[in-house]
Enzyme design. Structure first.
Site, PDB file in Angstrom:
ATOM      1  N   THR A  91       0.870  -1.182   0.000  1.00  0.00           N
ATOM      2  CA  THR A  91       0.000   0.000   0.000  1.00  0.00           C
ATOM      3  C   THR A  91       0.904   1.229   0.000  1.00  0.00           C
ATOM      4  O   THR A  91       1.013   1.920   1.006  1.00  0.00           O
ATOM      5  CB  THR A  91      -0.919   0.009   1.248  1.00  0.00           C
ATOM      6  OG1 THR A  91      -0.102  -0.171   2.420  1.00  0.00           O
ATOM      7  CG2 THR A  91      -1.954  -1.092   1.197  1.00  0.00           C
ATOM      8  N   ASN A 216       3.388   2.172  14.275  1.00  0.00           N
ATOM      9  CA  ASN A 216       4.398   2.842  13.447  1.00  0.00           C
ATOM     10  C   ASN A 216       4.474   4.337  13.753  1.00  0.00           C
ATOM     11  O   ASN A 216       5.555   4.929  13.745  1.00  0.00           O
ATOM     12  CB  ASN A 216       4.129   2.594  11.958  1.00  0.00           C
ATOM     13  CG  ASN A 216       4.711   1.260  11.512  1.00  0.00           C
ATOM     14  OD1 ASN A 216       5.375   0.583  12.281  1.00  0.00           O
ATOM     15  ND2 ASN A 216       4.463   0.877  10.267  1.00  0.00           N
ATOM     16  N   PHE A 257      14.601   2.381  19.841  1.00  0.00           N
ATOM     17  CA  PHE A 257      14.080   3.445  18.974  1.00  0.00           C
ATOM     18  C   PHE A 257      14.308   4.826  19.566  1.00  0.00           C
ATOM     19  O   PHE A 257      13.539   5.747  19.360  1.00  0.00           O
ATOM     20  CB  PHE A 257      12.606   3.201  18.616  1.00  0.00           C
ATOM     21  CG  PHE A 257      12.488   2.257  17.456  1.00  0.00           C
ATOM     22  CD1 PHE A 257      12.796   0.922  17.603  1.00  0.00           C
ATOM     23  CD2 PHE A 257      12.128   2.722  16.194  1.00  0.00           C
ATOM     24  CE1 PHE A 257      12.760   0.054  16.528  1.00  0.00           C
ATOM     25  CE2 PHE A 257      12.085   1.867  15.107  1.00  0.00           C
ATOM     26  CZ  PHE A 257      12.403   0.524  15.282  1.00  0.00           C
ATOM     27  N   LEU A 258      15.399   4.938  20.317  1.00  0.00           N
ATOM     28  CA  LEU A 258      15.751   6.227  20.907  1.00  0.00           C
ATOM     29  C   LEU A 258      17.163   6.617  20.464  1.00  0.00           C
ATOM     30  O   LEU A 258      17.871   7.329  21.148  1.00  0.00           O
ATOM     31  CB  LEU A 258      15.663   6.126  22.439  1.00  0.00           C
ATOM     32  CG  LEU A 258      15.448   7.422  23.210  1.00  0.00           C
ATOM     33  CD1 LEU A 258      14.134   8.086  22.811  1.00  0.00           C
ATOM     34  CD2 LEU A 258      15.467   7.170  24.714  1.00  0.00           C
ATOM     35  N   HIS A 259      17.567   6.097  19.290  1.00  0.00           N
ATOM     36  CA  HIS A 259      18.897   6.409  18.770  1.00  0.00           C
ATOM     37  C   HIS A 259      18.805   7.609  17.835  1.00  0.00           C
ATOM     38  O   HIS A 259      18.146   7.546  16.802  1.00  0.00           O
ATOM     39  CB  HIS A 259      19.486   5.220  18.021  1.00  0.00           C
ATOM     40  CG  HIS A 259      19.684   4.022  18.901  1.00  0.00           C
ATOM     41  ND1 HIS A 259      20.758   3.902  19.756  1.00  0.00           N
ATOM     42  CD2 HIS A 259      18.926   2.923  19.079  1.00  0.00           C
ATOM     43  CE1 HIS A 259      20.655   2.770  20.419  1.00  0.00           C
ATOM     44  NE2 HIS A 259      19.557   2.148  20.030  1.00  0.00           N
ATOM     45  N   CYS A 268       7.944   1.776   5.177  1.00  0.00           N
ATOM     46  CA  CYS A 268       6.799   1.767   6.106  1.00  0.00           C
ATOM     47  C   CYS A 268       6.640   3.056   6.895  1.00  0.00           C
ATOM     48  O   CYS A 268       5.673   3.787   6.698  1.00  0.00           O
ATOM     49  CB  CYS A 268       6.926   0.585   7.059  1.00  0.00           C
ATOM     50  SG  CYS A 268       6.765  -0.984   6.208  1.00  0.00           S
ATOM     51  N   LYS A 271       5.778   6.501   4.969  1.00  0.00           N
ATOM     52  CA  LYS A 271       4.491   6.545   4.245  1.00  0.00           C
ATOM     53  C   LYS A 271       3.310   6.213   5.170  1.00  0.00           C
ATOM     54  O   LYS A 271       2.211   6.717   4.971  1.00  0.00           O
ATOM     55  CB  LYS A 271       4.516   5.651   3.003  1.00  0.00           C
ATOM     56  CG  LYS A 271       4.596   4.153   3.231  1.00  0.00           C
ATOM     57  CD  LYS A 271       3.291   3.415   2.974  1.00  0.00           C
ATOM     58  CE  LYS A 271       3.483   1.928   3.208  1.00  0.00           C
ATOM     59  NZ  LYS A 271       2.304   1.192   3.552  1.00  0.00           N
ATOM     60  N   LYS A 332      18.411   1.109   6.188  1.00  0.00           N
ATOM     61  CA  LYS A 332      18.930   0.616   7.469  1.00  0.00           C
ATOM     62  C   LYS A 332      19.807  -0.595   7.176  1.00  0.00           C
ATOM     63  O   LYS A 332      19.759  -1.140   6.064  1.00  0.00           O
ATOM     64  CB  LYS A 332      17.795   0.260   8.418  1.00  0.00           C
ATOM     65  CG  LYS A 332      16.975  -0.952   7.996  1.00  0.00           C
ATOM     66  CD  LYS A 332      15.998  -1.283   9.100  1.00  0.00           C
ATOM     67  CE  LYS A 332      15.411  -2.659   8.933  1.00  0.00           C
ATOM     68  NZ  LYS A 332      14.490  -3.002   9.987  1.00  0.00           N
TER      69      LYS A 332
HETATM   70  C1  UDX Z   1       9.066  -0.755  10.645  1.00  0.00           C
HETATM   71  C2  UDX Z   1       8.480  -1.247  11.968  1.00  0.00           C
HETATM   72  O1  UDX Z   1       9.542  -1.354  12.937  1.00  0.00           O
HETATM   73  C3  UDX Z   1       7.794  -2.588  11.794  1.00  0.00           C
HETATM   74  O2  UDX Z   1       7.179  -2.995  13.003  1.00  0.00           O
HETATM   75  C4  UDX Z   1       6.737  -2.442  10.696  1.00  0.00           C
HETATM   76  O3  UDX Z   1       6.116  -3.688  10.458  1.00  0.00           O
HETATM   77  C5  UDX Z   1       7.351  -1.917   9.405  1.00  0.00           C
HETATM   78  O4  UDX Z   1       8.035  -0.691   9.655  1.00  0.00           O
HETATM   79  P1  UDX Z   1      11.226  -1.353   9.188  1.00  0.00           P
HETATM   80  O5  UDX Z   1      10.692  -0.431   8.132  1.00  0.00           O
HETATM   81  O6  UDX Z   1      11.795  -2.667   8.773  1.00  0.00           O
HETATM   82  O7  UDX Z   1      10.080  -1.683  10.255  1.00  0.00           O
HETATM   83  O8  UDX Z   1      12.369  -0.542   9.938  1.00  0.00           O
HETATM   84  P2  UDX Z   1      12.746  -0.170  11.457  1.00  0.00           P
HETATM   85  O9  UDX Z   1      13.678  -1.160  12.021  1.00  0.00           O
HETATM   86  O10 UDX Z   1      11.540   0.151  12.238  1.00  0.00           O
HETATM   87  O11 UDX Z   1      13.570   1.171  11.201  1.00  0.00           O
HETATM   88  C6  UDX Z   1      12.952   2.273  10.537  1.00  0.00           C
HETATM   89  C7  UDX Z   1      13.909   3.402  10.349  1.00  0.00           C
HETATM   90  O12 UDX Z   1      14.139   4.066  11.565  1.00  0.00           O
HETATM   91  C8  UDX Z   1      15.292   3.034   9.795  1.00  0.00           C
HETATM   92  O13 UDX Z   1      15.627   3.974   8.798  1.00  0.00           O
HETATM   93  C9  UDX Z   1      16.203   3.142  10.996  1.00  0.00           C
HETATM   94  O14 UDX Z   1      17.521   3.462  10.634  1.00  0.00           O
HETATM   95  C10 UDX Z   1      15.533   4.279  11.766  1.00  0.00           C
HETATM   96  N1  UDX Z   1      15.784   4.271  13.220  1.00  0.00           N
HETATM   97  C11 UDX Z   1      15.387   3.214  13.990  1.00  0.00           C
HETATM   98  C12 UDX Z   1      16.363   5.382  13.824  1.00  0.00           C
HETATM   99  O15 UDX Z   1      16.710   6.360  13.154  1.00  0.00           O
HETATM  100  N2  UDX Z   1      16.533   5.383  15.169  1.00  0.00           N
HETATM  101  C13 UDX Z   1      16.164   4.342  15.956  1.00  0.00           C
HETATM  102  O16 UDX Z   1      16.351   4.422  17.175  1.00  0.00           O
HETATM  103  C14 UDX Z   1      15.571   3.217  15.352  1.00  0.00           C
END
Ligand code: UDX
Length: 455
Positions: A91, A216, A257-259, A268, A271, A332
């Site tokens: 989607t 998300n 997710f606090l980096h 994902c 969008k 990533k």
């Molecule tokens: C995400 C959701 O985590 C997942 O549950 C959903 O099903 C699809 O979308 P994904 O797109 O694979 O998964 O990536 P994710 O690991 O979540 O990372 C997303 C982005 O955030 C990456 O670009 C990553 O580098 C960035 N990120 C992640 C940060 O900048 N800081 C962080 O602390 C964590």
């Protein structure tokens, strides 16, 4: 597995569908995967995964060889074969709009409808705007066979961890209409997961749809929160890495997710928050999600800040033969996905401003070179940094985190910007490099950190 086990189909074999199909076959089910792209189907049937996903190819091959997993382009074959159909089509964001492009969801449903067997179960896994499941339920009631039911079962897998996240997810969420068989059927399908004590939340369609997009939205908000703090750190002289570490010990906040760094990208998070805002607007509650605009804006500002910092380190301009070495192109690590990749966005912007940009990514060079043929692609980190006036670390692959800076030869100037706050600043400085990072003072204290992506 008993002879009465349901036969499963998976419609759409991208990251989500290919992984789901292989994992369901691994649980012992007979699975038939469908895609409208014959080239993709040919590869999958030969046991090849058309994208980079650790562990998936072994699983796919094993189950194809065992005869449990097959692939087709025929909706008729899928309809006649399956008792449970998982809808896994994409989607994407509509061009020039925030809203999701729902055409694949409705096209796939329409295509399968004439072939569905009575009493089969249709299970939506695609990420959709709230209200989609009710529409599909109506389509099934109007045009489907007797006893066909719908469940909504959103998927939370992360790229790079897709197999693990499918076989041992944090939770299962099932949206159903009361009184049917859907819950019972899905409990049978997911029995090995439930036996392993994966929690299951059984709810209505709208809640199930919203769990996915709000998860998300929360993750994106958490990343943008710490990146907003990084902006403040940059003007106060504070260190966002130390700040984040200190916050993470508060168990109410937590460190995942606090980096802070270059922010989020991929197919994902960006969008999904935009589609969520668009849907909220249609539902008349746009104010409730107006903060997501800021989440998006903070995220995009990190990219321009990165370009500015790189320019600052090359003396204020990218013109006049400036060479920039870029480490990373995927959005990533452990992925070759370049959709909305912050790394590539930065690399392309710097090229536009006049620099020669040399990129190396361990897995995403091919995808990146198709999308950005104007950049130069290299076969190693060493090749990308040769003659560089500044090196940018933009995707935190382990290969880069483990790199020995004193072994990198031939750079024009030893200057690196760590866009992911993942390198060991001391190590780089001790090797004679000027080390800069987003949200950190020029002489920050403290060692390396974990990867942003839980590696
Ligand atoms: C995400 C959701 O985590 C997942 O549950 C959903 O099903 C699809 O979308 P994904 O797109 O694979 O998964 O990536 P994710 O690991 O979540 O990372 C997303 C982005 O955030 C990456 O670009 C990553 O580098 C960035 N990120 C992640 C940060 O900048 N800081 C962080 O602390 C964590």
């Amino acid at each position: 597995m008993t002879v009465s086990s349901p036969r499963l189909t998976v419609i759409g074999t991208g990251y989500l569908g290919a992984t789901h199909a292989a994992c369901m076959a691994e649980l012992g089910f007979e699975v038939l995967g469908l895609d409208v792209d014959p080239a993709k189907i040919e590869k999958l049937a030969a046991g090849e995964v058309p994208f980079f996903e650790p562990g998936l190819e072994e699983l796919l091959r094993k189950n194809v060889d065992a005869g449990r997993l097959r692939f087709t382009t025929s909706f008729q074959e899928v309809g006649e074969f399956g008792d449970v159909h998982f809808l896994c089509v994409g989607t994407p964001q509509k061009k020039g709009e925030y809203a999701a492009d729902m055409r694949y969801v409705f096209e796939a449903t329409e295509s399968l409808l004439p072939y569905l067997k009575p009493n089969s179960l249709f299970v939506g896994k695609s990420t959709v705007p709230a209200g989609t499941a009710s529409r599909i339920a109506e389509m099934l009631a109007d045009k489907g066979p007797d006893g066909v039911e719908l469940a909504w079962n959103p998927e939370f897998l992360r790229e790079g961890w897709a197999v693990q996240d499918t076989l041992r997810p944090d939770r299962l969420v099932i949206g159903i209409e009361p009184g049917g068989r859907a819950e019972q059927v899905l409990r049978e399908v997911y029995k090995p997961l439930l036996d392993a004590e994966v929690p299951m939340v059984v709810t209505d369609y709208a809640t199930a749809e919203l769990v996915k997009v709000s998860a998300n939205a929360f993750l994106a908000t958490k990343i943008s929160f710490i990146n907003a703090m990084a902006e403040v750190c940059e003007v106060t002289g504070a260190d966002v890495k130390q700040l984040s570490k200190a916050l993470s010990f508060d168990t109410r906040i937590g460190g995942r997710f606090l980096h802070a760094g270059l922010g989020f990208g991929g197919g994902c998070l960006p969008k999904d928050i935009r589609a969520f805002m668009a849907r909220a607007g249609e539902l008349g509650v746009d104010q409730a999600l107006s903060f997501l605009k800021e989440v998006d804006a903070i995220n995009m500002r990190r990219r321009s800040r990165m370009v500015d910092l790189a320019r600052e380190l090359t003396g204020g301009s990218f013109h006049g033969g400036v060479k920039v070495g870029v480490l990373g192109a995927a959005f990533k690590p452990n992925s070759d996905d370049i959709r909305d990749s912050p790394a590539l966005d930065v690399a392309a912007a710097i090229h536009l401003q006049g620099a020669e940009v040399r990129v190396y990514d361990p897995a995403a060079n091919d995808n990146a070179s198709r999308a950005h043929p104007e950049l130069t692609y290299c076969r190693s980190a060493q090749e990308a940094v040769a003659d560089a006036h500044v090196v940018l670390h933009l995707t935190e692959w382990r290969e880069f985190r483990d790199m020995d800076p004193s072994a990198l030869n031939g750079v024009a100037l030893k200057r690196i910007v760590d866009g992911r706050n993942a390198l060991d600043a001391e190590l780089w400085r001790n090797a004679g490099w000027v080390y800069r990072a987003l949200g950190r003072p020029q002489q920050a204290v403290g060692g390396p950190s974990a990867s942003q992506s839980d590696e």
